[in-house]
Design a protein around this motif. Sequence first.
Motif, PDB file in Angstrom:
ATOM      1  N   MET A  10     -72.780   4.104  38.347  1.00 29.88           N
ATOM      2  CA  MET A  10     -73.423   4.432  37.078  1.00 29.88           C
ATOM      3  C   MET A  10     -74.003   3.184  36.410  1.00 29.88           C
TER       4      MET A  10
ATOM      5  N   GLN B 168     -75.780  13.541  40.262  1.00 28.30           N
ATOM      6  CA  GLN B 168     -75.485  13.910  38.878  1.00 28.30           C
ATOM      7  C   GLN B 168     -75.591  12.703  37.948  1.00 28.30           C
ATOM      8  N   LYS B 169     -75.237  11.527  38.465  1.00 23.36           N
ATOM      9  CA  LYS B 169     -75.399  10.307  37.665  1.00 23.36           C
ATOM     10  C   LYS B 169     -76.872  10.075  37.334  1.00 23.36           C
TER      11      LYS B 169
ATOM     12  N   HIS C 205     -73.291  14.390  45.908  1.00 19.72           N
ATOM     13  CA  HIS C 205     -73.633  15.038  44.637  1.00 19.72           C
ATOM     14  C   HIS C 205     -73.281  14.193  43.421  1.00 19.72           C
ATOM     15  N   GLY C 206     -72.247  13.363  43.552  1.00 22.94           N
ATOM     16  CA  GLY C 206     -71.858  12.505  42.428  1.00 22.94           C
ATOM     17  C   GLY C 206     -72.992  11.554  42.053  1.00 22.94           C
TER      18      GLY C 206
ATOM     19  N   TRP D 298     -75.706  21.030  38.539  1.00 19.28           N
ATOM     20  CA  TRP D 298     -74.549  20.611  37.747  1.00 19.28           C
ATOM     21  C   TRP D 298     -73.527  21.745  37.613  1.00 19.28           C
TER      22      TRP D 298
ATOM     23  N   HIS E  25     -67.395   5.250  41.062  1.00 16.13           N
ATOM     24  CA  HIS E  25     -68.100   6.084  40.088  1.00 16.13           C
ATOM     25  C   HIS E  25     -68.764   5.235  39.021  1.00 16.13           C
ATOM     26  N   GLU E  26     -67.956   4.364  38.391  1.00 11.44           N
ATOM     27  CA  GLU E  26     -68.534   3.539  37.329  1.00 11.44           C
ATOM     28  C   GLU E  26     -69.499   2.507  37.900  1.00 11.44           C
TER      29      GLU E  26
ATOM     30  N   ARG F 269     -77.944   2.367  35.581  1.00 10.97           N
ATOM     31  CA  ARG F 269     -78.385   2.055  34.223  1.00 10.97           C
ATOM     32  C   ARG F 269     -78.935   0.631  34.128  1.00 10.97           C
TER      33      ARG F 269
ATOM     34  N   ARG G  71     -79.175  12.393  37.235  1.00  7.79           N
ATOM     35  CA  ARG G  71     -79.559  13.454  36.298  1.00  7.79           C
ATOM     36  C   ARG G  71     -79.128  13.066  34.882  1.00  7.79           C
ATOM     37  N   GLY G  72     -77.879  12.562  34.771  1.00  3.50           N
ATOM     38  CA  GLY G  72     -77.353  12.167  33.461  1.00  3.50           C
ATOM     39  C   GLY G  72     -78.166  11.045  32.835  1.00  3.50           C
ATOM     40  N   SER G  73     -78.838  10.267  33.661  1.00  4.86           N
ATOM     41  CA  SER G  73     -79.667   9.164  33.167  1.00  4.86           C
ATOM     42  C   SER G  73     -81.133   9.584  33.060  1.00  4.86           C
ATOM     43  N   LYS G  74     -81.369  10.884  33.192  1.00  2.00           N
ATOM     44  CA  LYS G  74     -82.737  11.447  33.072  1.00  2.00           C
ATOM     45  C   LYS G  74     -83.704  10.824  34.066  1.00  2.00           C
TER      46      LYS G  74
END
Lengths: 487, 487
Positions: free
Chosen positions: B182, B207-208, B203-204, B91, B178-179, B186, B210-213
Motif C-alpha cells: 500500500m 483492491q489496494k 486480489h489484495g 470488492w 499488505h502495508e 501511494r 482500487r482504494g487508491s482510485k
Amino acid sequence: MTRYQHLADLLAQRIEAGLYQSGERLPSVRTLSDEHSVSISTVQQAYHLLEDRQLITPQPRSGYYVTPRKHTPPAPAISRPAQRPVEITQWGCVLDRLNEEPDSDAIPFGSGSPDMCQSTMAPLWKAMTRLMQAQDSRVLNYDPVYGSLALREQVARLAIDSGCHLNPADIIITHGCHEALMVAIRAACQEGDIVAVESPAFHGIMQKLRGSKIKVIEIPTDSSTGISVEALKLALEQWPIKAVMLVPNCNNPLGFIMPEQRKRELLSLAQCYDIAIIEDDVYGDLAFEYPRPITIKSLDTDGRVLLCSSFSKTVAPGLRVGWIAPGRYFDRVVYMKYTGTGASASHPQLAIAEFIKSGGYQTHLRRMRKYYQQNLEKFTCRVREYFPCGICVSRPQGGFMMWIELPEHFDSVRLSLELSEAKVQFVIGSLFSASGKYRNCLRLNYGLPYSDKVDQALRKLAKAVECAMLECQMQIAEENRQAHANR
Amino acid sequence: MTRYQHLADLLAQRIEAGLYQSGERLPSVRTLSDEHSVSISTVQQAYHLLEDRQLITPQPRSGYYVTPRKHTPPAPAISRPAQRPVEITQWGCVLDRLNEEPDSDAIPFGSGSPDMCQSTMAPLWKAMTRLMQAQDSRVLNYDPVYGSLALREQVARLAIDSGCHLNPADIIITHGCHEALMVAIRAACQEGDIVAVESPAFHGIMQKLRGSKIKVIEIPTDSSTGISVEALKLALEQWPIKAVMLVPNCNNPLGFIMPEQRKRELLSLAQCYDIAIIEDDVYGDLAFEYPRPITIKSLDTDGRVLLCSSFSKTVAPGLRVGWIAPGRYFDRVVYMKYTGTGASASHPQLAIAEFIKSGGYQTHLRRMRKYYQQNLEKFTCRVREYFPCGICVSRPQGGFMMWIELPEHFDSVRLSLELSEAKVQFVIGSLFSASGKYRNCLRLNYGLPYSDKVDQALRKLAKAVECAMLECQMQIAEENRQAHANR
C-alpha cells in the motif's frame, strides 16, 4: 525515594495547598522530627532540599520561612489562528523528530509515551507471556480484518464508561490510533477537502491530513474549554468544510476536557452543516475526574462521529493496538483497513483483551490517573518556581501533556537545538499548527518519573528560557530604540 | 504417519516417477514384505490404500496392477485479459471472503496461510517467549518509524540470497506485506493513474489499487514464465502507465518463477518508459529451486523498483511483519508509513530478528521448501486422479498455491457456494481479475497437511467439478440444439 525526600515532598504539598502561607515561619527542626518520627538530620536534609527548590528561605537564628510566592502563571488565552484553509507544512520538522537518535542520557520531555514501569502492568506481562508459553496458535494466524472478537467485546464494555453503547460489531481494531485516524480520514474525506481542527492540534493528525491532500482550517481553541463552537460555525458558514477532527478529552497538547454542553453544541452544529466528526479519545481514560468524561460519540444519533482510540497512552504504544467505532462510515473504514494493512496482529489483541477482562486494565488506570495527577502537581509547582514571569501554562485535566506559552517573539526552535545539546528534549510548538504558528510554545511530557535528573533538566530548561527571554527583550528594546532614533 | 501409509506413499511416488508404468504388474505382497522388512498385513493395507486412491487395480488371482494412467492435465495457456485500463470491481466478493465465519470443520483450500505446525518453528516461539519473560521494555515502547534496526540488519543479510545488496538504512519495516504494497502504491502513484498488473493477479493488490482510485490494465501472463513483456510493451505504447505491479517469484496464484532473462527485459522496458516496478516477493524464499531466484530489485540500477515482502508466508501471517526496500521512493514511503500507521510493533520484529540471526529461519525455510514440494507432488497426483479431463493445472515452482482452470463456461462462484456447505473452501478465480474474468478458475492452497480429511475434501471438490462440467456440457448441447431448431 528516601525518607527526607518524602518529607520534603509532603512539606512542599502543604505549602502548595496554602497550609503554610507565603512568608510564614515553618515548624522548627525538632518539632518536625517529633511529629514525623524521623531524625533531626532527616528534617535538615528535607529543609535543604526545599531551600534548593527555592520553596523556603532560611533566616539566620530564626528558622525557615516560606519563600514569598510567585503567582501561578496564567493559562494560555484562546488561540487566534489564521481563519482560512491552509496547506499543511511542518513535515520537515516532524521528520527531524522521527530521525532524532535515541539518547538514553537525555530527558525526554518531548516523548509521547506513557510511564510503563508501574507494577500494575504485571498482569499484562503475564497474559502476554502465557500466550507465548502455551504456543497459542492464534498468535500466528491471520485475525479477521475487524480484529479479534475477544478484544472488541472488551472495548465495547469499556466504552460504556464514556457513555457509549457499542456492539462488538460496531468496532474495528487497528494498528494503533494512528491507523484509526488515517482510515477515519480516508473514509470520511477525499483529496481536496477541507477539515477543521483545533488550534493547536496534534501534529500527527495534521500530517495525516496532508498525506491525504486535505487542507485544514485551524479553529480558535480555548486552553480550558476547547474548540470555539462559535468560531467553527463562522468557518462553516464561509467554507465547504467536510469534517472536524478533534481531541475533546484530555486534549493533546492543551490538556482540557471539553465541557459536556460544548460537546452537545458541537454535535448540533455538525448535524446542522452535515459534517463528520473524527473524535480522538486516546487520552480520555486518563482524565483525572472520575467517572471519566463522555465522548461526543456517546451523544451521536446519526452515526456521524468516527470515534478513534488506542491503548498506546493508557498501556503501551509498542503493542500498536487501537480501535475505531466509525458509525455510518463502517463499510468504508473496513475497506480502508483491509487495503491499508489487512488484519492486525493477534497476540497483543488477545493479551489486552485478557488484561481488561481480568480487571487489570481498570486497576492500572486508577494507578495511572493518580500518578499523572501527582506528577502534574509537582511539575506545575516546579514550573512556577523555576520559570521566569511572563509565561502561560496549561491546566491539564488528564493525560500527561503540558503546554507552555512564552512571549510572542520567542523562538522555541532555537531553544530546542540549544537544549538538545544539554540533553533536554521537548516538542516545539510550531509542530502543532498547520501554518507554523506557536513558535513561542513548547509541549512537555510531565509523566516522566520525577527524579533529580528530571528536576535538573527542568531547571536547565527554565534557565535557558529565562536567558532567551532576556535576550529577546533586549533585542526588542534595541529595535524600539533604533526606530525611535530614526523617527 | 503409520508404517503402511508410509509404504503406500513410497509406492505412489514410484508410480508417479514412472518406475512402475501404467498397466504394469506390481511386486507381490510377499516380495514387498521382504524388501521393506514389514509384515504381510502392512503391505496389504498399503495396497488397499493405493486401491482406494485408484492408483492401482487388483486383478483376481493375479495381483495388483498400476491403474492405466490419465494424462497429466496441461498447464493453463497464456491469459488473454481485456487490453485496456479498467476500473477494479470485485470488492463485494473480497468482503464476502473476509466475512466468512471461521469454521474449524471446513477444509480451507482457500486459505492464504502457510503451514505453521512444523517443529522448525520452535526457536521462534522460544525467542518470542524469552522477550516476554524478560519483560523486555522494548516490547512496550515506540519503535523508530523505520522499524527495529536489529530486524533491518537481518533483512539486509537475507536479501543477499536474492541478489540484492541492501543496507539496513534502505529498508523500512511494515505491518505485513499488505502495508508494504500500500505504501509503495501511494508513494509511486497518484489518484487517476494507470498501473499494469499480471493477469490473473492477487486480489489484495487490486483492491489496494482500487482504494487508491487507480485503474489497472491486466497484461497477458503465461502460467510458467510470467507477465508477457511484449504485451506490456504494447500497453506502454498505448497508455500512460505509471507502474507495473507483479509477483515474479512463486507467483500468486500461478506459481511460476519468471526466468531471469525476462526479469532483465522487464526492467529495461521499465527504464525505457520510466515507470516504477512494485515487486511483491512474499513467496520468493519458498522457491523449490536452490539457491532461490533473484528479484528484479537485484538488477535495479536507478532505484525504480520498490521491493515488498514479509514473513507472512514463510513464517506466520499473524505476526504482521513485512518490509519494503523502496529505492528512490524512500522518502515518500517513510511519509506514507508515518501517516498510515506510525511505527510498527516491536515484539514480533525483535523475535524474528533473533530467529534469523540464530539460523532458525534458514532451517525453517529448508524444511518448508521440501514440505511444500512434497505436498505439491501429492496434490498434483490426486488432482490428476480425481478430477475429470478437460481441466488445466498450474505447475507451481514454489509457494503453496495451485491454479486450476476449468472449461470456459464453468461457474466457480456457484461451485464455491455448493462446496462451502460441504465444508470445502477455495478461492474463486474471478477475484484475481480486475474485471471479473477467470470465473472458470479456482485457487487451492496445497500447503495443508495432507490428511484423509483433506483427501476426502479434494475428492468432493473433484466430484462436484465433474458434475458441474457435465451439467454445463448438457446445457451447451441443449442451447445448440435449440439454436439449430430455430434456424
